[in-house]
Design a protein around this motif. Structure first.
Motif: not given
Length: 233
Positions: A87-95, A118-122, A213-215, A221-230
């Motif tokens: 609620x306080x943050x201007x941007x939030x991202x959870x992996x 498992x499958x997914x980004x490492x 594995x990122x499930x 997150x503006x600094x992250x490249x898009x992931x094929x999940x999420x």
């Protein structure tokens, strides 16, 4: 299977940054009362690509370990401490992460419990306590490593965080697969030379290396490249 969450938050205003500084003490009470939270750490971050000795007062993170994915999702959605930070943050991202390998300790504990791959980004996490007498040579090498990681087109996300500035350092990065990560690690350059210096000089008093594995992801997150999940919501 154990699920690890890394929740990253950006606080843009001075008021919000002062608030999160206070949370470095107050949030500990909330997390300590969660019986199903197996391990947790509150972390600050570095400027630039993240792997720098200059603190970034805008970006803060909560790392937590949960007995299973359902518990992780429920707690991240309903626990007041996580709701307040979002609620306080201007941007939030959870992996959401499943540990696949781990060696070493963190604050004398072995927090990650590897399970079946498992499958997914490492994702790769390195955590170390730097011996005080090696602070200058260690941080002298880090900017060059940061530049190399930042310019690698395979890296979907990277950040440097830590519990205590300069002494306790965590590096976290996300890769599309094991081959691209291994290729970077083997490549001759600042990263390989820094690893050799650390090994030869015994720069760390404690260290931990883990892969996940990122499930799933939640938020953005503006600094992250898009992931094929999420889910960006």
């Amino acid at each position: 299977m154990q699920t690890v969450t890394l929740s990253i938050h950006r606080f843009d205003t001075v008021r919000a940054r002062l608030w999160v500084l206070g949370q470095m003490a107050l949030a500990r009470l909330s997390l300590a009362r969660m019986d199903d939270c197996q391990f947790w750490k509150l972390c600050g971050s570095g400027m630039g690509e993240g792997f720098t000795p200059i603190p970034n007062t805008a970006v803060w993170a909560i790392l937590a370990c949960w007995p299973d994915e359902d518990t992780a999702r429920r707690r991240l959605s309903t626990a007041p401490v996580f709701r307040r930070w979002r609620a306080r943050a201007s941007e939030s991202w959870t992996l959401f992460l499943h540990p696949t390998s781990a060696r070493g300790t963190w604050s004398g504990q072995t927090p990650f419990r590897p399970g079946e791959d498992t499958q997914g980004p490492l994702a790769a996490l390195t955590r170390a306590t730097i011996r005080p007498r090696y602070l200058l040579p260690f941080w002298g090498k880090v900017p060059a490593i940061s530049d190399v990681i930042g310019s690698d087109g395979n890296v979907a996300f990277k950040i440097g965080i830590g519990e205590l500035p300069w002494l306790h350092q965590v590096t976290f990065s996300v890769w599309p697969d094991a081959d691209s990560m291994a290729d970077f690690a083997r490549r001759d350059g600042p990263h390989a030379r820094a690893i050799k210096a650390v090994r030869d000089g015994d720069w760390f008093s404690e260290e931990l290396y883990a892969r996940f594995r990122v499930i799933d992801t939640r938020g953005h997150w503006s600094d992250a490249r898009p992931l094929p999940i999420g889910d960006p919501t």
